[in-house]
Structures are given as C-alpha cells and as structure tokens.
Design a protein around this motif. Structure first.
Motif, PDB file in Angstrom:
ATOM      1  N   GLU A 342      57.790  89.747 106.372  1.00 39.24           N
ATOM      2  CA  GLU A 342      56.545  89.981 107.097  1.00 39.24           C
ATOM      3  C   GLU A 342      55.374  90.254 106.154  1.00 39.24           C
ATOM      4  O   GLU A 342      54.259  90.494 106.612  1.00 39.24           O
ATOM      5  N   THR A 343      55.643  90.203 104.856  1.00 38.30           N
ATOM      6  CA  THR A 343      54.632  90.524 103.846  1.00 38.30           C
ATOM      7  C   THR A 343      54.730  89.537 102.684  1.00 38.30           C
ATOM      8  O   THR A 343      55.660  88.743 102.589  1.00 38.30           O
ATOM      9  N   ASN A 353      53.323  97.002 102.258  1.00 34.83           N
ATOM     10  CA  ASN A 353      52.469  96.954 103.444  1.00 34.83           C
ATOM     11  C   ASN A 353      53.319  97.084 104.710  1.00 34.83           C
ATOM     12  O   ASN A 353      53.666  96.097 105.350  1.00 34.83           O
ATOM     13  N   SER A 356      52.239  95.505 108.263  1.00 40.12           N
ATOM     14  CA  SER A 356      52.187  94.070 108.530  1.00 40.12           C
ATOM     15  C   SER A 356      53.327  93.633 109.451  1.00 40.12           C
ATOM     16  O   SER A 356      54.478  94.033 109.280  1.00 40.12           O
ATOM     17  N   GLU A 357      52.994  92.789 110.431  1.00 34.77           N
ATOM     18  CA  GLU A 357      53.994  92.190 111.316  1.00 34.77           C
ATOM     19  C   GLU A 357      54.251  90.734 110.952  1.00 34.77           C
ATOM     20  O   GLU A 357      55.044  90.060 111.608  1.00 34.77           O
ATOM     21  N   GLY A 358      53.575  90.259 109.925  1.00 31.17           N
ATOM     22  CA  GLY A 358      53.760  88.873 109.523  1.00 31.17           C
ATOM     23  C   GLY A 358      53.312  87.915 110.600  1.00 31.17           C
ATOM     24  O   GLY A 358      52.239  88.075 111.175  1.00 31.17           O
ATOM     25  N   TYR A 359      54.152  86.941 110.904  1.00 37.48           N
ATOM     26  CA  TYR A 359      53.834  85.925 111.911  1.00 37.48           C
ATOM     27  C   TYR A 359      55.014  85.820 112.876  1.00 37.48           C
ATOM     28  O   TYR A 359      55.893  84.949 112.728  1.00 37.48           O
ATOM     29  N   GLU A 493      46.628  96.243  99.107  1.00 37.62           N
ATOM     30  CA  GLU A 493      46.650  96.137 100.567  1.00 37.62           C
ATOM     31  C   GLU A 493      45.511  95.245 101.059  1.00 37.62           C
ATOM     32  O   GLU A 493      45.710  94.394 101.936  1.00 37.62           O
ATOM     33  N   GLU A 496      46.429  91.662 100.093  1.00 39.71           N
ATOM     34  CA  GLU A 496      47.512  91.099 100.899  1.00 39.71           C
ATOM     35  C   GLU A 496      47.037  90.768 102.311  1.00 39.71           C
ATOM     36  O   GLU A 496      47.469  89.770 102.889  1.00 39.71           O
ATOM     37  N   ASN A 497      46.150  91.566 102.849  1.00 39.60           N
ATOM     38  CA  ASN A 497      45.600  91.262 104.182  1.00 39.60           C
ATOM     39  C   ASN A 497      44.819  89.949 104.169  1.00 39.60           C
ATOM     40  O   ASN A 497      44.834  89.204 105.152  1.00 39.60           O
ATOM     41  N   LEU A 500      47.492  87.243 104.168  1.00 39.85           N
ATOM     42  CA  LEU A 500      48.108  87.140 105.493  1.00 39.85           C
ATOM     43  C   LEU A 500      47.205  86.359 106.451  1.00 39.85           C
ATOM     44  O   LEU A 500      47.686  85.575 107.266  1.00 39.85           O
TER      45      LEU A 500
END
Length: 547
Positions: A342-343, A353, A356-359, A493, A496-497, A500
């Motif tokens: 998810e990261t 992170n 994060s819920e990823g996709y 963070e 990474e956002n 994402l």
C-alpha cells in the motif's frame, strides 16, 4: 559455473532424476550418497549478468558477488551496520568526513595484502568513466551514488584528474570527504558495489574481471559454466574465521518446480517454494518444519514508463492500479506468502506511511479513471504489452493482472524474456509496462524514493519508470542531506504522497522470503533483506552441514 568432473555425480539435479512421490519426498530430504566435501548446492533462477562489483544492479549478481568480496562495512543479520574490512571508523561532528581504519593482515585471493589504496582505487574506478571507455566497458551504473563525495561528479565528468574527497594518509587509513551531509551514506557503503578490488588484476583484463573476479571474501571464484553452474571454493585464508563449507555450487535452474523437486531429491541445500505448493507443504509436518523466512523489504509490483503513451497520463496509471485484485493474488497464487503493498517504502525503518491505503481493488473506480483519461471502456486504448521474466510465478501473476484488466476493457499481451535481456530492455526504456521488483540495498527510504523515483536516476541507476516530478525531487534530495530522522520522515511522507497520487507503479505486494532448508544445514540466518532463493544477505560463511 564450470564444475569439474569429480563433482558431477554428487551434483546431478532432479532434471536427471524422476520427481519423487509425495510420500517418498518426505523421507528423501537427505542425499542418497554421502558427499566427500562440504558442498553447498545453491539454486539461482538465472545466470548472473556480471560478477564485476561496479556493475552489480540485480539480485542474482549480488548474491554471488557478496560471497567473493568485502567492503568497508556490511549489514548484520539484524540489519545493523557492522565492521567489515574497516575494523572501525570515525565520523566528524559536521558529518562531512568519514575516516575508516582498514584491517591489517587481510589478503586478496591472489595473496596480496589489502590496503587503503585498494579502496581508493576501487571507489575511483566506479567514477572513472574515461578508464571504463578506454577498456571497452561502460561506466558503473552506481557512479551517481558516490556523487555526494567531494569532487566525485567533477571527476566523473572528466574535469579533474582525481577525486578530491578520497584520501589515503597511510596504509591503513581511508578518508572520504563529502560535499554536504548525506544521511544514509554509511548504509550505502554496505552495498556490494563498494567493495575492494585488486588494481593489478582488474587492469590486466578489465572486462574479463566480470568473469574471473578476485576479492577478499570467504569464497574464491573457481569456475563458471554459463547457464549451468558457478563454483566457488572456501577461502582458507579468510580473515574473520574458518569457513566450514568447502565448496558452493550455484546451480542455475530457471524453473521453480525443477528447483523444488531437486530439493526434495536431496540435490539442493535450500530452495524457494513454487506457487501451489504451500498447501502440500503445510499438510506434511516434516516438510513444514523445513520452512524458514520472514517478511522482507522486497517488492513485487509493475512499473509504467511514464514518458511513453498511454502511461504518460497518470489517470491511466491510476485506472490500472484500481483494476487489479491484489488480495486475490496474495491469497490464491502466493498462498499468503506476501503482504499487500500500500506504500512505496516498506516497513522496517524509521519511516513508514501507515496511513496509506494504496489502491484498493475497485473496478468501478478503475473504469471511471479510464473514461476520464479518454478511453471509456478501454476504447481507443491500444493493446498493452506486459514484459516479465521467465519465472513461472511471474507468469501466473501476470495472467491474473491480464484478466483483471480485461474486465475493464484493457487488452494486455504478455511477453517473457530471460533475466539479462529483460534488464537490458527495461534499463533502455523500451517496454511501457513491465515487472518491477526491488530488494532493499539498504533499509532507508532513500533507497526507494530517491534511487527508484528521483529524475536523475533514469534507467540502470534505478528509476526505470522514468518518473519525473520537480517537487518530489526536491523533497527526496533534501531527505538525503537532513540528519534528523523526524524531519526526514516528514519529508519522505510528503514525497510518498506525491508518488501515490502520480502512481508510477502498479502496487502489488511485499514478499515473504519463505525458504525450504534441509535439516542438516546449520547457521543459515535468513534476513529481511533476503530474497529467496537468492538469500543475498545471508552470511553463507557462517553455515555448516551436519549430516
């Protein structure tokens, strides 16, 4: 991988023997005939592209090179940085000067003592594009990782005669001066690229060094029969302690089922576990007791070439991410030998992170993104080629991804190639959609967010998706030069956002490196930086066999 005739009977693989029945296999984990030497038969899924440390960028080459060479420092099995050929070191208060004290009495495999001058030569060689060209070689793919060293980039560009930041004030002192603080620098030096090589051997045959390496490690290169086996012998002059194995034979076995049956026949000391076999293993207490491993800092996902249509459109990349049922892959193909990715950076370091819920799998959202990108129901989108390696597991995962994408109107064709060809094509930027795996070189966000996604790292240095985002670049560059971990975490963070939201990868899973190990193998410690069957960071010189 050239093996001598004396080994053939002992090393015959299951390709020469019929696979045992399930009941027979449970009893036949031991070789049927005793081996005269302590020979460790080590499976690899492909031939190493190189054995020259300065060109190592893949896990197959890395696993062999680590047994032949030593660097200044290395990782322990707990992923702590510990002394290697540098018995100690000092770092200046401003973080710009690293002083390493080289062990005395350590010899290369050719018998010459290692000195600080060997590290000066080895580091300079990585940066010496001119010398590489004159030798008919290409510059090191890892040269940029030394650019924080004072004068390194200037030398690499041919604007200086030496690297200003590398010094050897005496035989056993090696000094590295940096242009600016570089937080993960000591961890970077644990990589297998930054080891000591003997100048007189390299310069006698620069390109040939990749086929006949000479190092200081616990094992000495013996022979290489390409696409068959690669043989190392114990270094009986190893500085750390006596090496208890006599011979390591890396057996090149591309098919995971062939490796599995070879293990059951008693012809390998360890192996990975093919898909579809965990239920069989778990049903057999004897076989289940042979399983070892942990969740690793090891990614299996897909990459998009962000500079080529249609993946230069982030909406298409997001559509692909939401279209794939990753949990089904983990449950039905991996048999739970993975955790949902998810990261863009795995757990196991000072930063992760967790929010994060990823996709998450959401075909309706995938269709909406596809329509927003201008391809409603996939109309107008050309057939996409997904490039993967030749491993059976890779093919099974790709087949499910292919089907999931078909469900939202995307046609995907699978193209398989051998590992070396696959790497060459991906580094050159030829495929648009491809398998993207990464095992941590060092347990720091820099090794993922900077190396794999910063825009100066296109191609072989790491950024094979050719993702480019100025704000992201600024954040990860600042993360390298910031020492305070809390501040670094805040920078990563934010970075990474951004990644994402941009989705340069199709996130799939973090691997568990579950490995079958014969019961007579002792001292084999599998770490969170090991991939199976490669076991890159497992200290093989600690292993002994008790039959």
């Amino acid at each position: 991988m050239l093996t001598t005739v004396i080994f053939f009977a002992a090393l015959a693989l299951s390709s020469c023997n019929p696979p045992p029945s399930s009941d027979e296999a449970a009893e036949r984990v031991m070789p049927t005939e005793p081996l005269k030497e302590a020979i460790y038969r080590f499976p690899l899924p492909a031939d190493p592209p190189t054995l020259d440390p300065m060109h190592v960028t893949d896990t197959v080459s890395d696993t062999v090179v680590r047994r032949i060479f030593n660097g200044l420092v290395r990782f322990s099995t707990n992923l702590e940085i510990v002394p290697d050929l540098a018995e100690s070191w000092l770092i200046s208060d401003d973080g710009l000067c690293y002083k390493f004290f080289i062990r005395s009495g350590v010899n290369f495999h050719n018998g010459r003592e290692v000195t600080a001058a060997d590290f000066l030569y080895s580091f300079t060689r990585i940066l010496d594009a001119r010398a590489a060209s004159e030798a008919g070689d290409v510059p090191s793919e890892r040269a940029q990782m030394l650019f924080p060293v004072k004068g390194a980039q200037t030398f690499f560009e041919g604007k200086a005669d030496s690297v200003a930041g590398l010094e050897t004030p005496d035989k056993h002192t090696f000094i590295i001066r940096l242009e600016q603080q570089y937080a993960p620098f000591l961890a970077v030096l644990c990589m297998s690229d930054f080891v000591a090589v003997p100048q007189e051997v390299v310069e006698k045959d620069w390109k040939g060094f990749a086929q006949h390496p000479v190092g200081t490690g616990p094992f000495v290169f013996s022979s290489w029969d390409r696409d068959n086996n690669l043989v190392l012998r114990a270094n009986r002059d190893y500085w750390e302690h006596e090496v208890k194995l006599d011979v390591v034979v890396f057996k090149i076995i591309p098919d995971e089922n062939t490796r599995y049956h070879a293990f059951l026949n008693g012809d390998l000391e360890h192996t990975d576990i093919p898909f579809g076999k965990m239920m069989e293993i778990n049903a057999d207490p004897k076989r289940r007791s042979l399983v070892h491993g942990v969740t690793a800092m090891d990614m299996y996902c897909y990459g998009f070439n962000c500079q080529r249509e249609p993946f230069d459109n982030k909406l298409v990349r997001l559509a692909f991410n939401y279209a794939v049922d990753k949990e089904s892959i983990i449950r039905n193909i991996l048999e739970e030998r993975g955790t949902l990715q998810e990261t863009y950076f795995p757990p196991g370091s000072f930063y992760y992170n967790e929010a994060s819920e990823g996709y998450p799998y959401d075909p309706d959202k995938a269709k909406a993104y596809l329509e927003k990108a201008g391809y409603p129901g996939g109309n107008g989108l050309p057939e996409i080629t997904l490039n993967i390696d030749q491993q059976q597991l890779s093919n099974q995962i790709a087949a499910q991804v292919q089907e999931d994408l078909r469900q939202i109107g995307i046609k995907v064709r699978l193209e398989r190639s051998d590992w070396a060809t696959f790497l060459d094509r991906v580094y050159a930027g030829e495929p648009s959609f491809f398998q993207n795996t990464w095992l941590a070189d060092y347990p720091d966000p820099d090794n993922w967010l900077y190396v794999l996604l910063e825009s100066s790292q296109f191609g072989a240095p790491g950024n094979i998706t050719r993702f480019s985002h100025p704000q992201f670049d600024n954040l990860v560059r600042k993360g390298r030069t910031t020492v305070n971990e809390a501040e670094r975490a805040r920078l990563y963070e934010k970075a990474e956002n951004i990644s994402l939201a941009a989705a340069p990868w199709l996130l799939l899973y973090w691997r568990k490196n579950l490995t079958l190990v014969q019961p007579y193998v002792n001292g084999l410690t599998i770490t969170a930086m090991d991939r199976t069957p490669h076991l890159n960071n497992t200290p093989l010189h600690e292993v002994f066999l008790e039959r």
